[in-house]
Design a protein around this motif. Structure first.
Motif, PDB file in Angstrom:
ATOM      1  N   THR A  21       0.832  -1.200   0.000  1.00  0.00           N
ATOM      2  CA  THR A  21       0.000   0.000   0.000  1.00  0.00           C
ATOM      3  C   THR A  21       0.869   1.253   0.000  1.00  0.00           C
ATOM      4  OG1 THR A  21      -1.720  -1.184   1.204  1.00  0.00           O
ATOM      5  CG2 THR A  21      -1.840   1.212   1.235  1.00  0.00           C
ATOM      6  N   ASN A  22       1.943   1.231   0.765  1.00  0.00           N
ATOM      7  CA  ASN A  22       2.855   2.372   0.814  1.00  0.00           C
ATOM      8  C   ASN A  22       3.493   2.621  -0.548  1.00  0.00           C
ATOM      9  OD1 ASN A  22       4.383   4.477   1.788  1.00  0.00           O
ATOM     10  ND2 ASN A  22       5.884   3.166   2.771  1.00  0.00           N
ATOM     11  N   THR A  57       0.843   4.108  -2.860  1.00  0.00           N
ATOM     12  CA  THR A  57       0.583   5.501  -2.496  1.00  0.00           C
ATOM     13  C   THR A  57       1.712   6.399  -2.970  1.00  0.00           C
ATOM     14  OG1 THR A  57      -0.625   4.741  -0.547  1.00  0.00           O
ATOM     15  CG2 THR A  57       0.066   7.033  -0.563  1.00  0.00           C
TER      16      THR A  57
END
Length: 131
Positions: free
Chosen positions: A76-77, A80
């Motif tokens: 997810t990081n 993003t």
């Protein structure tokens, strides 16, 4: 019509059923070990040993879940960060377009107009901003 091919959800159900069977077998093995390892067949001792073994098993499950969550958080990081990089690139593009906009061209157009055209131009601007 029935398809002979296994789909993803079919594999998920099979895996869940197998994990359920494995969990049941682990509980049975824990109970047998608790009974065999206790020299005194006192119920309190059996429950105590069984609870200790279950705690150890749950610790391994918790570690596995934590590692899985860490992997998901890392993905997810990364996603993003990619989105933020693309937004920054688009903002830079807009900034370049705004920098290239020449205010002097507009002021030169206004200078070339005669007084009545300027009054009409300013009146249009005022009418649009007051609406």
């Amino acid at each position: 019509m029935r398809s002979d091919k296994f789909e993803k959800k079919d594999y998920e159900w099979i895996i869940k059923i197998l994990f359920g069977i494995i969990a049941l077998l682990v509980v049975i093995i824990i109970a047998i070990l608790a009974i065999k390892l206790s020299k005194d067949t006192n119920l309190v001792n059996v429950i105590s040993i069984g609870a200790g073994l279950v705690s150890i098993a749950l610790a391994f499950v918790a570690i596995e879940i934590a590692l899985k969550q860490d992997k998901n958080a890392t993905l997810t990081n990364i996603q993003t960060q990619d989105i933020l990089n693309s937004i920054n690139a688009k903002i830079s593009s807009v900034e370049n377009k705004v920098d290239n906009f020449k205010v002097t061209n507009t002021s030169n157009k206004v200078r070339a107009m005669n007084n009545s055209e300027v009054k009409d131009f300013v009146g249009k601007i005022i009418n649009k901003t007051t609406k």
